[in-house]
Design an enzyme around this catalytic site. Structure first.
Site, PDB file in Angstrom:
ATOM      1  N   ALA A  65       0.831  -1.201   0.000  1.00 48.48           N
ATOM      2  CA  ALA A  65       0.000   0.000   0.000  1.00 48.48           C
ATOM      3  C   ALA A  65       0.868   1.255   0.000  1.00 48.48           C
ATOM      4  O   ALA A  65       2.000   1.252   0.503  1.00 48.48           O
ATOM      5  CB  ALA A  65      -0.925   0.001   1.209  1.00 48.48           C
ATOM      6  N   GLY A 114       0.615  -5.371   0.642  1.00 46.55           N
ATOM      7  CA  GLY A 114      -0.489  -5.544  -0.291  1.00 46.55           C
ATOM      8  C   GLY A 114      -0.106  -6.306  -1.538  1.00 46.55           C
ATOM      9  O   GLY A 114      -0.948  -6.998  -2.129  1.00 46.55           O
ATOM     10  N   GLU A 117      -0.427  -9.760  -0.566  1.00 45.66           N
ATOM     11  CA  GLU A 117      -1.840 -10.102  -0.406  1.00 45.66           C
ATOM     12  C   GLU A 117      -2.524 -10.330  -1.757  1.00 45.66           C
ATOM     13  O   GLU A 117      -3.407 -11.178  -1.873  1.00 45.66           O
ATOM     14  CB  GLU A 117      -2.547  -9.008   0.396  1.00 45.66           C
ATOM     15  CG  GLU A 117      -2.193  -9.084   1.880  1.00 45.66           C
ATOM     16  CD  GLU A 117      -2.636  -7.867   2.666  1.00 45.66           C
ATOM     17  OE1 GLU A 117      -3.343  -8.041   3.667  1.00 45.66           O
ATOM     18  OE2 GLU A 117      -2.266  -6.736   2.283  1.00 45.66           O
ATOM     19  N   GLU A 137       3.732  -5.334   7.627  1.00 42.90           N
ATOM     20  CA  GLU A 137       2.821  -4.405   8.296  1.00 42.90           C
ATOM     21  C   GLU A 137       3.104  -4.284   9.789  1.00 42.90           C
ATOM     22  O   GLU A 137       2.879  -3.219  10.386  1.00 42.90           O
ATOM     23  CB  GLU A 137       1.369  -4.848   8.074  1.00 42.90           C
ATOM     24  CG  GLU A 137       0.881  -4.724   6.639  1.00 42.90           C
ATOM     25  CD  GLU A 137       1.135  -5.972   5.807  1.00 42.90           C
ATOM     26  OE1 GLU A 137       0.550  -6.076   4.717  1.00 42.90           O
ATOM     27  OE2 GLU A 137       1.918  -6.850   6.252  1.00 42.90           O
TER      28      GLU A 137
END
Length: 263
Positions: A65, A114, A117, A137
């Site tokens: 992100a 991300g 992910e 994270e």
């Protein structure tokens, strides 16, 4: 400004490129929204039978992100952060996971946060030997928010996933292969050709059957087996009146290649 998503459609395969190489293809709101719009278009394009997702440049698939952007949402409080950041990212990974055409990640570099992910959510993944993965994270004082606390344990098992989630340690493509995050690891120069080869092994089959398998697997993983078997039965029942099922059976009996229509 350059387009955040590049699209090239060739021989039934859509090559989708995350295109922010100067930011390591970080997932800002604009890129996520554009990717969702592209998925909507591809879903109804009968000429596209499979999709390959990769990153622009030589360094990253996606470093995760866009921290500078989502930090602004965090400063506005939980409600804004969940609305603008969490729901947007979760909608993206859920869309990729449930997409009825096969989505193959071609992981060409960093797949952190991300980016990892996305790799967890898509149906299949091929990694370059240069790829690097991480769940960093925890280093920001937060858990993953695009589905990483849920999908990685389902792929890797609880203890292996928790080690990666709680330490934030990066890991190599061979470990990603061992835990089931990717299907294969290939030399960097062969990445896209390997992803295309995998797609080309799928697209001759009935698109209805391919979509039914993806739906049954994706939904069934989150159900008890009895409920999953019901989903499997429903996907088969939807195919019974189709041209493709009849054609597949007749072609097998007649010892000839089937001619599927996707209907």
């Amino acid at each position: 400004m350059s387009e955040p998503i590049l699209i090239e459609i060739k021989e039934g395969i859509a090559l989708i490129t995350l295109n922010r190489p100067d930011r390591l293809n970080a997932l800002n709101f604009e890129l996520i929204d554009r990717l969702m719009a592209v998925l909507d278009a591809i879903e109804t394009d009968a000429s596209v039978r499979a999709m390959i997702l990769t990153g622009a440049g030589e360094r990253a698939f996606s470093a995760g992100a866009d921290i500078h952007e989502f930090s602004g949402s965090v400063r506005q409080g939980a409600n804004i952060a969940i609305r603008d950041f969490v729901r947007r990212g979760q909608a993206m990974t859920a869309r990729l996971e449930a997409f009825r055409k096969p989505v193959i990640a071609a992981v060409n570099g960093l797949a952190f946060g991300g980016g990892c992910e996305i790799t967890e959510a898509v149906h299949l993944a091929v990694a370059s030997e240069r790829a690097r993965f991480a769940k960093p994270e925890i280093n920001l004082g937060m858990p993953p928010t695009f589905g990483g606390t849920q999908r990685l344990p389902r792929l890797a098992g609880r203890k292996r996933a928790l080690e990666l989630l709680l330490t934030g340690d990066p890991f190599l493509p061979q470990q990603a292969l061992e835990i089931g995050l990717v299907n294969r690891v290939v030399p960097h120069g062969e990445l896209l050709s390997a992803a295309r080869e995998l797609a080309n092994r799928i697209i001759p089959h009935s698109p209805l059957a391919v979509g039914g398998i993806i739906t049954a697997v994706t939904r069934g993983l989150n159900m008890a087996i009895a409920e999953g078997l019901q989903v499997e039965s429903e996907q088969f029942a939807a195919l019974v009146p189709s041209h493709d099922l009849g054609e597949g059976i007749n072609a097998w009996i007649e010892h000839r290649p089937p001619l599927y229509r996707g209907c």
